[in-house]
Design a protein around this motif. Sequence first.
Motif, mmCIF file in Angstrom:
data_model
loop_
_atom_site.group_PDB
_atom_site.id
_atom_site.type_symbol
_atom_site.label_atom_id
_atom_site.label_comp_id
_atom_site.label_asym_id
_atom_site.label_seq_id
_atom_site.Cartn_x
_atom_site.Cartn_y
_atom_site.Cartn_z
ATOM 1 N N HIS A 1 0.821 -1.224 0.000
ATOM 2 C CA HIS A 1 0.000 0.000 0.000
ATOM 3 C C HIS A 1 0.849 1.266 0.000
ATOM 4 N N TRP A 2 2.147 1.120 0.251
ATOM 5 C CA TRP A 2 3.015 2.294 0.224
ATOM 6 C C TRP A 2 3.250 2.816 -1.187
ATOM 7 N N THR A 3 2.796 2.085 -2.181
ATOM 8 C CA THR A 3 2.878 2.603 -3.550
ATOM 9 C C THR A 3 1.924 3.772 -3.770
ATOM 10 N N MET A 4 1.020 4.017 -2.812
ATOM 11 C CA MET A 4 0.001 5.053 -2.986
ATOM 12 C C MET A 4 0.444 6.440 -2.534
ATOM 13 N N GLY A 5 1.703 6.584 -2.117
ATOM 14 C CA GLY A 5 2.162 7.896 -1.664
ATOM 15 C C GLY A 5 3.666 7.922 -1.487
ATOM 16 N N ASP A 6 4.173 9.044 -1.027
ATOM 17 C CA ASP A 6 5.606 9.181 -0.770
ATOM 18 C C ASP A 6 5.985 8.451 0.519
ATOM 19 N N VAL A 7 7.186 7.899 0.554
ATOM 20 C CA VAL A 7 7.704 7.182 1.713
ATOM 21 C C VAL A 7 8.932 7.925 2.220
ATOM 22 N N ILE A 8 8.949 8.241 3.515
ATOM 23 C CA ILE A 8 10.095 8.930 4.096
ATOM 24 C C ILE A 8 10.609 8.161 5.303
ATOM 25 N N GLY A 9 11.897 8.260 5.557
ATOM 26 C CA GLY A 9 12.500 7.515 6.657
ATOM 27 C C GLY A 9 12.977 8.373 7.797
ATOM 28 N N ASP A 10 12.857 9.698 7.662
ATOM 29 C CA ASP A 10 13.388 10.604 8.677
ATOM 30 C C ASP A 10 12.405 11.759 8.880
ATOM 31 N N ILE A 11 12.234 12.176 10.127
ATOM 32 C CA ILE A 11 11.302 13.268 10.417
ATOM 33 C C ILE A 11 11.719 14.556 9.710
ATOM 34 N N ALA A 12 13.015 14.684 9.408
ATOM 35 C CA ALA A 12 13.502 15.884 8.723
ATOM 36 C C ALA A 12 12.935 16.008 7.319
ATOM 37 N N ASP A 13 12.443 14.902 6.775
ATOM 38 C CA ASP A 13 11.896 14.915 5.415
ATOM 39 C C ASP A 13 10.392 15.205 5.395
ATOM 40 N N LEU A 14 9.778 15.345 6.566
ATOM 41 C CA LEU A 14 8.323 15.475 6.613
ATOM 42 C C LEU A 14 7.843 16.792 6.023
ATOM 43 N N ASP A 15 8.517 17.894 6.329
ATOM 44 C CA ASP A 15 8.097 19.181 5.776
ATOM 45 C C ASP A 15 8.099 19.161 4.254
ATOM 46 N N GLY A 16 9.137 18.587 3.666
ATOM 47 C CA GLY A 16 9.217 18.519 2.211
ATOM 48 C C GLY A 16 8.111 17.665 1.628
ATOM 49 N N ALA A 17 7.812 16.540 2.292
ATOM 50 C CA ALA A 17 6.740 15.661 1.807
ATOM 51 C C ALA A 17 5.381 16.340 1.901
ATOM 52 N N LEU A 18 5.146 17.073 2.983
ATOM 53 C CA LEU A 18 3.878 17.797 3.139
ATOM 54 C C LEU A 18 3.738 18.890 2.085
ATOM 55 N N ALA A 19 4.832 19.590 1.811
ATOM 56 C CA ALA A 19 4.784 20.650 0.800
ATOM 57 C C ALA A 19 4.538 20.091 -0.589
ATOM 58 N N ALA A 20 5.091 18.917 -0.864
ATOM 59 C CA ALA A 20 4.946 18.308 -2.190
ATOM 60 C C ALA A 20 3.621 17.574 -2.369
ATOM 61 N N ALA A 21 2.911 17.312 -1.267
ATOM 62 C CA ALA A 21 1.723 16.460 -1.311
ATOM 63 C C ALA A 21 0.639 16.936 -2.271
ATOM 64 N N PRO A 22 0.265 18.219 -2.271
ATOM 65 C CA PRO A 22 -0.830 18.632 -3.163
ATOM 66 C C PRO A 22 -0.551 18.359 -4.634
ATOM 67 N N ALA A 23 0.692 18.556 -5.068
ATOM 68 C CA ALA A 23 1.028 18.299 -6.467
ATOM 69 C C ALA A 23 1.207 16.805 -6.728
ATOM 70 N N ALA A 24 1.666 16.064 -5.719
ATOM 71 C CA ALA A 24 1.959 14.641 -5.906
ATOM 72 C C ALA A 24 0.707 13.815 -6.135
ATOM 73 N N ILE A 25 -0.455 14.278 -5.651
ATOM 74 C CA ILE A 25 -1.658 13.456 -5.765
ATOM 75 C C ILE A 25 -2.058 13.221 -7.208
ATOM 76 N N GLU A 26 -1.691 14.126 -8.103
ATOM 77 C CA GLU A 26 -2.009 13.901 -9.515
ATOM 78 C C GLU A 26 -1.352 12.620 -10.020
ATOM 79 N N ARG A 27 -0.150 12.350 -9.529
ATOM 80 C CA ARG A 27 0.554 11.136 -9.922
ATOM 81 C C ARG A 27 0.007 9.904 -9.212
ATOM 82 N N TYR A 28 -0.393 10.093 -7.949
ATOM 83 C CA TYR A 28 -0.787 8.930 -7.148
ATOM 84 C C TYR A 28 -2.267 8.572 -7.256
ATOM 85 N N ALA A 29 -3.106 9.471 -7.694
ATOM 86 C CA ALA A 29 -4.544 9.197 -7.722
ATOM 87 C C ALA A 29 -4.897 7.942 -8.530
ATOM 88 N N PRO A 30 -4.363 7.749 -9.751
ATOM 89 C CA PRO A 30 -4.690 6.513 -10.480
ATOM 90 C C PRO A 30 -4.203 5.260 -9.759
#
Length: 412
Positions: A330-359
Amino acid sequence: MGEASFGLWRSQGAQASGSAAFLFFGELFLIPHLLPIATALARTPDSPRITLFVITTIHEEIIRDAVERLGLTEKVRIRRALGFRHFPAGCRDMPDLPPKLLVLALNAPAILRHDVAVVAERTSLWLPRVARRLGANFIYNEHGAAPHANFGTVRNRFATRILMPGAGMAQRVRDSGHADAPIELVGYIKRDFIREISGTGTLPPFKEKRPTVVYVPHWLQGKSSWWAMGEQVLDHFARSKTHNLILAPHIRLPEVDPEFASTIRPYLRSPNIHIDSGSFRLIDQSYINGADIYLGDGSSQVVEFAEHPRPAIFLNPDHVDWRTDPRFSHWTMGDVIGDIADLDGALAAAPAAIERYAPIQRAYVERMMGADDGLSSERAAAVVLEVIAERQRRHGWVPLQSRAAAEVTARA
């Protein structure tokens, strides 16, 4: 209802229509995966005698309210199981339950006299194993829709039928050592509970209107980010100026982590953090349906979230090789991060990333949960009728006419 009255009721025409027991001995989150099958069965022509065994007043109230709302009080009986526990009226928090094996042992005579027992947790499958298939045939409905379905243990061989929501879940069962599993694909039963019985609540009010993240850590350490990263997640959002957070853990997490209460205590007054450690809103998809972004790990609730595609972020603090581990497909449905330092970047990228992940999300949901055609519970009820009919034929009883099964097949 006592044993004597139950026995009298069972004897009055039970051979004509059969009898089915539904066991509500487990956690509250199992109710949505089981109750809709019972109510669908109650609506069928020639419906069997239906008994809903409940273990606490909380189970009893939730189920009675639903049965009354659906107008089925004359079609089902709610029975307090031996070992029944009382809680304050109106309570919907996760109750402290008696040991399940003890409850099964105490109630075995009453359960096994039915033609069929329907369950949504696998501990109850010890009963048909011990009874050596004397008495009721057991039907198991898989709860959840993540790829961790595992049927390698011996008890799982004693289910007469295994109800699965989608082909992906069924394949996981076969791959886990039960290639000949008697699987019936019926769809995701919980959808019917949300649609017909509970609905979903609204999100809690936050002081600032911001995108809301729901964090759903799993209760098993091998699949959970909580022990390695949970406190870091809370601290991150306590300092956030851009997002609100709902901590909505698997309902068993507070029970298995003795440090849970002390971990969350510093964040209980954070204006942009809402923490729910045990209410029914963890079950009825209030948070899952209302949040803007999902943050999690091994929980199947992300599949429920992805029914309406939105950004998902998965935490991998243990750096598991998730691409080769089917438990994390199920992790194919979104971004995967291993460090809390990467969370801000993942949150910022999330709105644009859904276009890729929705299908990807749509395809995954259909594979694991099946299509939502509104007939899941009816298909499951038809399987129950079929098993009752098979058992009656083996015992030379009057066959049950499963008109409902034919009707569901024709409509499906």
